[in-house]
Design an enzyme around this catalytic site. Sequence first.
Site, PDB file in Angstrom:
ATOM      1  N   HIS A   7       0.684  -9.788   7.181  1.00  0.00           N
ATOM      2  CA  HIS A   7       0.860  -9.172   8.503  1.00  0.00           C
ATOM      3  C   HIS A   7       2.315  -9.221   8.992  1.00  0.00           C
ATOM      4  CE1 HIS A   7      -3.373  -9.020   8.461  1.00  0.00           C
ATOM      5  NE2 HIS A   7      -3.640 -10.155   9.056  1.00  0.00           N
ATOM      6  N   LYS A  13      -2.908 -21.138  14.947  1.00  0.00           N
ATOM      7  CA  LYS A  13      -4.213 -21.196  15.598  1.00  0.00           C
ATOM      8  C   LYS A  13      -4.172 -22.233  16.715  1.00  0.00           C
ATOM      9  CE  LYS A  13      -7.020 -19.561  11.756  1.00  0.00           C
ATOM     10  NZ  LYS A  13      -7.470 -18.352  12.457  1.00  0.00           N
ATOM     11  N   ASP A  71      -4.553  -4.049   5.046  1.00  0.00           N
ATOM     12  CA  ASP A  71      -3.949  -4.962   6.014  1.00  0.00           C
ATOM     13  C   ASP A  71      -4.293  -4.353   7.368  1.00  0.00           C
ATOM     14  OD1 ASP A  71      -2.391  -6.303   7.829  1.00  0.00           O
ATOM     15  OD2 ASP A  71      -0.630  -6.428   6.545  1.00  0.00           O
ATOM     16  N   HIS A  72      -5.314  -4.916   8.030  1.00  0.00           N
ATOM     17  CA  HIS A  72      -5.845  -4.227   9.215  1.00  0.00           C
ATOM     18  C   HIS A  72      -4.805  -4.105  10.328  1.00  0.00           C
ATOM     19  CE1 HIS A  72      -6.659  -8.427  10.449  1.00  0.00           C
ATOM     20  NE2 HIS A  72      -6.521  -7.970  11.678  1.00  0.00           N
TER      21      HIS A  72
END
Length: 513
Positions: free
Chosen positions: A267, A365, A204-205
Amino acid sequence: MATESPAYAGNPLRDPLDRRLPRIAGPSGLVIFGVTGDLSRKKLMPAVYDLANRGLLPPGFALVGFARRDWADEDFAQVVHDAVKEHARTPFREEVWQQLAEGMRFVPGEFDDDSAFETLKSTIEDLDKARGTGGNFAFYLSVPPKFFANVVQQLKKHGLSQGTGSSWRRAVIEKPFGHDLQSAQELNKTVHDVFPPNEVFRIDHYLGKETVQNILALRFANTMYEPIWNRSYVDHVQITMAEDIGIGGRAGYYDGIGAARDVIQNHLLQLLALTAMEEPGSFHPKALTAEKLKVLGAVVLPEDLGKYTVRGQYAHAWQGGEEVLGYLEEDGIDPKSKTDTYAAIKVEINNRRWAGVPFYLRTGKRLGRRVTEIAVVFKRAPYLPFESGATEELGQNALVIRVQPDEGVTVRFGSKVPGTSTEVRDVSMDFAYGESFTESSPEAYERLILDVLLGDANLFPRHQEVELSWTILDPIEQHWDKHGKPAQYASGTWGPAEADEMLARDGRSWRRP
């Protein structure tokens, strides 16, 4: 958070106060499946170079690419070279590149091609002898989720998933980890049949970002926040991840998944867990995971999911001076699609610290700007000994942790306006990473790849966390499947009106990041 590198432990020539080389990977190599994709080109290969440039990789490090292209090793090296020059964070240095390039190999083939995996095996064996990797290899699955099971089973079939002696083999998996609880459990079972759970690293960056790690430092290295970090002082928490772009060319991946599965499940629930968790006994992965699991296990959904969850789709509008398509007009999207590009939910945490404090999570988005932040909003002062007109412009105190793009922390509080009258107004006090530290923050993938090579699992969600996150999101997705369709919102705005109404029911409003 991590222990000293074994390469430096007990070194009599090293000053224990020297913090310049805290963690360096030992002999090892990295195999990237799907090496021709965008993630590999823009993030992974530049991160490997940046680690080498900072002296954090062993001199004999090996990098193997596996993909369907019919390339020679030289072609692969050229692709890495171009990706590094374009996307690396640190300056390009020819001597670093040459040393790295010597250990690069490319294996062409399909994921079900036995001969390709045999070639991969012999390539790894050759590199082990030539580069001294000690048989230690991590396999990075930068491929669509439908190929995960295929790749790990091929690694097992061809004897690549287990090292010999004390050497290790690790699997690195990109999200999404399934699309619901059942598929996540099946994926975990498949991967754990091949690799031990402690050798599986789910990326999970967001957890690799400095500001996310700073949540733990902010809370547990300081005494000023902990006494007020609870239901007695906190009114509510807002966690936002907004993007100002559309889906681009990702229609094939995105349609059917949507914003909630793509962002909230991993996230945002991870950010919630770090914000709400109790202090761990140590920063050992098991201790951290135990505290995060307690939080995720205590999350409760609202009884009325229709009122306290919202989904939306961006619509045709002008954004940033240009006309942009709505989601249903994008190439490859079914005009009847019900996939959400915006999702907002309210949850509570059923424990003593947080009982009654709502956590509002939102992502979308084509919103107003690109930003990720955690805002801890405090209760209003119980009594204000000021004249009623003196505090009209005073809001609620807030501590805002900015994850991206302008990393830092903002504290909002009331202050007297200079002058003869007693007027109180909100002011902000800012800490910015870029201004306070001379060293720039490493990219998230630099930290995460290094942690994989070191075997440090602090920043990686364990399978129990993944499954608990799905148990939170699944009822919401099931409700949405049965009720109505996403609300439309104009591109460039902050989401559908229904999201504002959701908070207004509680007498609150969204922050404007």
